[in-house]
Design a protein around this motif. Structure first.
Motif, PDB file in Angstrom:
ATOM      1  N   CYS A 162      39.979  38.086  30.029  1.00  0.00           N
ATOM      2  CA  CYS A 162      40.013  37.827  31.392  1.00  0.00           C
ATOM      3  C   CYS A 162      39.438  36.286  31.413  1.00  0.00           C
ATOM      4  O   CYS A 162      38.403  35.942  30.957  1.00  0.00           O
ATOM      5  N   GLU A 163      40.319  35.308  32.090  1.00  0.00           N
ATOM      6  CA  GLU A 163      39.805  33.997  32.294  1.00  0.00           C
ATOM      7  C   GLU A 163      39.828  33.690  33.843  1.00  0.00           C
ATOM      8  O   GLU A 163      40.999  33.848  34.493  1.00  0.00           O
ATOM      9  N   TYR A 171      32.215  40.438  25.966  1.00  0.00           N
ATOM     10  CA  TYR A 171      31.990  39.030  25.540  1.00  0.00           C
ATOM     11  C   TYR A 171      32.228  38.209  26.881  1.00  0.00           C
ATOM     12  O   TYR A 171      33.094  38.498  27.577  1.00  0.00           O
ATOM     13  N   HIS A 172      31.195  37.286  27.072  1.00  0.00           N
ATOM     14  CA  HIS A 172      31.428  36.533  28.265  1.00  0.00           C
ATOM     15  C   HIS A 172      30.685  34.941  28.197  1.00  0.00           C
ATOM     16  O   HIS A 172      29.750  34.934  27.636  1.00  0.00           O
ATOM     17  N   HIS A 173      31.650  34.220  28.204  1.00  0.00           N
ATOM     18  CA  HIS A 173      31.416  32.634  27.977  1.00  0.00           C
ATOM     19  C   HIS A 173      31.606  32.056  29.131  1.00  0.00           C
ATOM     20  O   HIS A 173      32.623  32.217  29.724  1.00  0.00           O
ATOM     21  N   LEU A 193      35.858  37.780  37.982  1.00  0.00           N
ATOM     22  CA  LEU A 193      35.560  38.696  36.652  1.00  0.00           C
ATOM     23  C   LEU A 193      35.132  40.000  37.205  1.00  0.00           C
ATOM     24  O   LEU A 193      36.036  41.074  36.653  1.00  0.00           O
ATOM     25  N   LEU A 216      32.114  45.221  29.237  1.00  0.00           N
ATOM     26  CA  LEU A 216      32.061  43.715  29.010  1.00  0.00           C
ATOM     27  C   LEU A 216      31.436  43.392  27.745  1.00  0.00           C
ATOM     28  O   LEU A 216      30.524  43.712  27.418  1.00  0.00           O
ATOM     29  N   GLN A 234      32.182  34.303  38.645  1.00  0.00           N
ATOM     30  CA  GLN A 234      31.798  35.559  38.175  1.00  0.00           C
ATOM     31  C   GLN A 234      32.196  36.472  38.975  1.00  0.00           C
ATOM     32  O   GLN A 234      32.599  37.626  38.518  1.00  0.00           O
ATOM     33  N   HIS A 258      35.284  30.937  33.333  1.00  0.00           N
ATOM     34  CA  HIS A 258      34.642  32.186  32.781  1.00  0.00           C
ATOM     35  C   HIS A 258      35.658  32.826  31.695  1.00  0.00           C
ATOM     36  O   HIS A 258      36.795  33.025  32.178  1.00  0.00           O
ATOM     37  N   SER A 286      36.074  36.078  29.104  1.00  0.00           N
ATOM     38  CA  SER A 286      35.772  37.271  28.828  1.00  0.00           C
ATOM     39  C   SER A 286      36.483  38.154  27.956  1.00  0.00           C
ATOM     40  O   SER A 286      37.771  37.945  28.229  1.00  0.00           O
ATOM     41  N   SER A 287      36.087  39.105  27.407  1.00  0.00           N
ATOM     42  CA  SER A 287      36.708  40.170  26.871  1.00  0.00           C
ATOM     43  C   SER A 287      36.036  41.716  27.180  1.00  0.00           C
ATOM     44  O   SER A 287      35.052  41.736  27.109  1.00  0.00           O
TER      45      SER A 287
END
Length: 93
Positions: free
Chosen positions: A46-47, A74-76, A54, A72, A51, A6, A8-9
């Protein structure tokens, strides 16, 4: 075994005096990194492997005194097997 990554920014809005506590929390968590910061806001990358991790990071940041908001942005989610594949030359995003 979890086969996910995951990425995320997060954007934090905070009081100026909260920055030392934010930096300390980020330094204590290998999953976190400050990408940019200003006087009263910062972007945290955040890596994590799932979930729940996170969400734990978001909760920990939000609980810091002087942190007003954690968004939150961005989340990929990518499978680890895909991340291990070499990129083909000539491909760009």
């Amino acid at each position: 075994m979890n086969d996910e990554q995951h990425i995320s920014s997060l954007v934090l809005m905070h009081r100026h005096e909260a920055m030392p506590a934010i930096k300390a929390l980020v330094e204590a968590h290998a999953a976190l990194e400050i990408a940019a910061h200003g006087d009263c806001r910062c972007v945290v990358l955040c890596e994590t492997g799932d979930q729940r991790s996170l969400m734990d990071c978001i909760d920990a940041l939000q609980a810091l005194p002087g942190v007003l908001n954690v968004s939150l942005i961005y989340h990929h989610v990518e499978s680890l097997s895909e991340l291990d594949q070499p990129m083909e030359p000539g491909l760009s995003s």
